[in-house]
Design an enzyme around this catalytic site. Sequence first.
Site, short mmCIF file in Angstrom:
data_model
loop_
_atom_site.label_atom_id
_atom_site.label_comp_id
_atom_site.label_asym_id
_atom_site.label_seq_id
_atom_site.Cartn_x
_atom_site.Cartn_y
_atom_site.Cartn_z
N SER A 205 0.85 -1.20 0.00
CA SER A 205 0.00 0.00 0.00
C SER A 205 0.88 1.24 0.00
O SER A 205 1.99 1.22 0.52
CB SER A 205 -0.86 0.03 1.27
OG SER A 205 -0.04 0.28 2.39
N ASP A 206 0.39 2.32 -0.58
CA ASP A 206 1.06 3.58 -0.36
C ASP A 206 1.03 3.83 1.15
O ASP A 206 0.20 3.25 1.87
CB ASP A 206 0.40 4.73 -1.14
CG ASP A 206 1.37 5.89 -1.35
OD1 ASP A 206 2.36 6.00 -0.59
OD2 ASP A 206 1.15 6.71 -2.26
#
Length: 805
Positions: free
Chosen positions: A326-327
């Site tokens: 995930s960012d």
Amino acid sequence: MASHLHLLLLVALASLFSTAASTRTLLDDTATAPQVYTKVCDAARFAGLGLNMTEFRYCDASLPYADRVRDLIGRMTVEEKVGALGDWTDGAARLGLPVYKWWSEALHGLSTTGPTTKFDNLQTPHLHSGAAAVYNATVFANVINSAASFNETLWKSIGQAVSTEARAMYNMGKGGLTYWSPNINVVRDPRWGRALETPGEDPFVVGRYAVNFVRGMQDIPGHETTPAGGDPNTRPLKTSACCKHYAAYDLDDWHNHTRFDFDARVDERDMVETFQRPFEMCVRDGDVSSVMCSYNRVNGIPACADARLLSQTIRGDWGLHGYIVSDCDAVRVMTDNHTWLGYTGAESSAAAIKAGLDLDCGESWKNDTDGHPLMDFLTTYGMEAVNKGKLRESDIDNALTNQYTTLMRLGYFDDIAQYSSLGKKDICTDEHKSLALDGARQGIVLLKNDDNLLPLDAKKVGAVNVRGPHVQAPDKVMDGDYTGPPCRYVTPRQGVRKHVRFSRHANTTIYFGGINLNIEREGNDREDLLLPKNQTAEIIRVARASPNPIILVILSGGGIDVSFAQNNSKIGAILWAGYPGGEGGNAIADVIFGKHNPGGRLPLTWFKNKYIYQLPMTSMELRPVAKHGYPGRTYKFYDGPEVLYPFGYGLSYTKFLYEMGTNGTAVTLPVAGGGHCKQLSYKPSVSSAPACPAINVNGQACTETIGFNVSVVNDGDRGGSHPVIVFTKPPAEVDDAPIKQVVAFKSVFVPAGSTVNVSFELNVCKAFGIVEKTAYTVVPSGVSTVLVENVHSSVSFPVKISFSV
Ligand SMILES: *[C@@H]1O[C@H](CO)[C@@H](O)[C@H](O)[C@H]1NC(C)=O
Ligand SMILES: *[C@@H]1O[C@H](CO)[C@@H](O)[C@H](O)[C@H]1NC(C)=O
Ligand SMILES: *[C@@H]1O[C@H](CO)[C@@H](O)[C@H](O)[C@H]1NC(C)=O
Ligand SMILES: *[C@@H]1O[C@H](CO)[C@@H](O)[C@H](O)[C@H]1NC(C)=O
Ligand SMILES: *[C@@H]1O[C@H](CO)[C@@H](O)[C@H](O)[C@H]1NC(C)=O
Ligand SMILES: *[C@@H]1O[C@H](CO)[C@@H](O)[C@H](O)[C@H]1NC(C)=O
Ligand SMILES: *[C@@H]1O[C@H](CO)[C@@H](O)[C@H](O)[C@H]1NC(C)=O
Ligand SMILES: *[C@@H]1O[C@H](CO)[C@@H](O)[C@H](O)[C@H]1NC(C)=O
Ligand SMILES: *[C@@H]1O[C@H](CO)[C@@H](O)[C@H](O)[C@H]1NC(C)=O
Ligand SMILES: *[C@@H]1O[C@H](CO)[C@@H](O)[C@H](O)[C@H]1NC(C)=O
Ligand SMILES: *[C@@H]1O[C@H](CO)[C@@H](O)[C@H](O)[C@H]1NC(C)=O
Ligand SMILES: *[C@@H]1O[C@H](CO)[C@@H](O)[C@H](O)[C@H]1NC(C)=O
């Protein structure tokens, strides 16, 4: 004597600590004297932990990776598994599994962003500094510059150099193996603050950049492909790259819309044609080992919780071999900012993992404003999600399988012999520094050169006057973002000074202007496309006062509306230098004084400022939106009056003219068994559609190619490199199609007065395919066009496509 002995003892101790024979975890910089191992499966390391390595099958190098990974995960408790879901993992000492920090960055050189890459610091040297201290790394030009070279060899070479420095840092316990680069979002809107990090506005060019950079970072010679019948999940990797940020992410902070709360409303055609295309190329052609999902929602669903985007598309359709991350804090953002479905932390965590997320980047080493440590969301809420029955433990096993398989491929467990001797001597080498200089020069774009004002003859000119805010641009400007301290750093002034003297009464003035990261950066989109007002006024003033026309050098990532300069006869030349990195001052000066003939071409349209008032940044459509009066975006869908310098624009100190030895060709595609004709939208003026308007490329063999040569004539007295960019245009009668699209490009060096033949072979489905309204990729019947053009020359030929049904 005594002090000698003391010294010897210290040396002996130091060498002891720097070997693998110790009990600490890998890369544990919290220890007073950090321990460095280059592999987990080291018998002495296990012994130090009171363990017998032979009892751990996951360390048995004779077993397949899949078996070893299964063994490791099988031994872990659910708590230990949850502790492995954040970017700074907990490890499990009882299993011999050390802490691993996943987060490293290498956008255009090793970066200090993230907790993993640690340069030594002159102020507070780490205990392990001394001879092994590493203060700097090679900072290449920013990606938007490299993109302007249209040189795939350069892109790959940069990836190779960066991964060598990365592996050297890893060996010294100062860096990781997993790098969250490159950034391959298409620059849909000229205001985007992160244009500098990207390869520009064309999805195909962006995709080719991704493939080359990723292959440079990842590929080990001899292991570029998986042998027939082999398992692609065992292909060894030099370092792991990551294509980010997936998907439809290209807005950071504009008029109260931020990437943390933005819901990108995107139609499926734009997804296929623009937003997903570079990612598809990165996974399929680059065989990247990681993809990062973005903060924003796509049509209501957070990208990191969308099973269709992650599992179905990246893994299912494209066949990712690797992990999805995930960012940073994107899972937290689902709950805190999107307040998506009212989900709790445990519910968002469960949703993300079930959608296909394998790792949560958080910012766990930071404290919040109240001084409480931030926690990775998945490690904080993972247990609750399992205990409340919202997440199966086997879903976590899948995530860990993807993680550990990637680490196996990187030699994290067993080392990769050919890289084990890399060290400090391999960082900031002369070879890397000259590649940085060469790359920076290749990325400079000449936008204006009245009466061949450039190049300056240093001898004739003798002295120049340098003006403007970027004359002594600090490394923060030249290097852009995501960097570490550069090996060498040359300002524009220093670069120019190598060629001429400064004198106040010189007749020639070079103005170094532009913008900087206060105006365009991650988390900050631009308000307009202009230079700061007083800078424009100053440039005009300086030009007016100068006896000779001045030279304007612009530093920026995104395009700048320099309309005021385009036709001002007192501004004789304009160079765009992007943010050219550590060697930038030398690169700019080499171009100004003719040591290098500029060959860069703009990787994105430079719009006039008026354009941005015609559409909001939040409108995701690439095509014009008639009901709101919005114009189209990028060169593919906009060719209106608000273009200052078009995509692909770039002059040289010579002229490159094209000749093509064909008047046209025709191809008949056999429609494979069971294939059907697809409908297309035609322009209202078209009275009747052909019997078979188009065929869906899916399900076709698509082996037909068209080969042709472009002769590039250098019609001048200087050799130079020139990127030949090949576009295709769909049949004129097809409605809603791109005006043109890049389908191939090659950069070639052409000696003065010579001609070089550049050969191209286009796959008919890929080169002439368009995405129709319902999101099929189809080849239209009718006459498409192959077009090769630059500022001075344009050649084209028709390609008549028909089908044998
Ligand atoms: C480690 O385990 C193996 C296999 O169980 C055994 O043969 C070996 O003697 C053990 N080594 C030590 C140092 O205990
Ligand atoms: C952003 O929101 C604030 C507070 O609601 C408002 O005052 C401001 O005008 C908005 N700014 C823009 C650019 O929309
Ligand atoms: C996201 O949500 C958190 C918690 O509510 C808040 O502190 C933060 O300011 C929000 N961020 C943005 C950019 O809205
Ligand atoms: C975070 O806070 C803890 C105490 O809760 C402190 O020990 C630590 O140094 C802080 N970390 C940072 C990066 O400020
Ligand atoms: C190299 O790194 C050191 C330590 O961070 C820094 O002081 C120095 O300025 C860097 N060198 C250059 C050329 O920037
Ligand atoms: C500048 O131009 C003037 C007029 O042409 C000339 O006399 C003078 O020598 C030039 N100065 C320099 C430094 O070239
Ligand atoms: C423009 O104004 C800013 C802010 O007052 C100032 O820092 C800057 O030096 C000025 N730039 C020029 C080129 O005059
Ligand atoms: C500059 O001149 C060209 C050629 O006449 C014209 O097309 C262009 O619009 C002019 N640019 C500006 C900013 O006025
Ligand atoms: C280059 O191509 C042209 C046709 O486009 C051909 O006539 C010529 O012989 C070729 N030259 C070389 C050196 O191959
Ligand atoms: C292209 O067409 C022209 C004019 O009809 C003709 O003279 C020329 O030979 C043709 N060239 C080729 C390569 O077919
Ligand atoms: C392109 O040129 C090469 C020689 O440079 C030649 O062998 C080849 O046949 C040419 N291809 C076409 C399609 O003309
Ligand atoms: C492309 O880049 C490579 C690596 O920097 C360089 O050696 C080569 O000369 C470049 N190609 C051209 C045509 O300039």
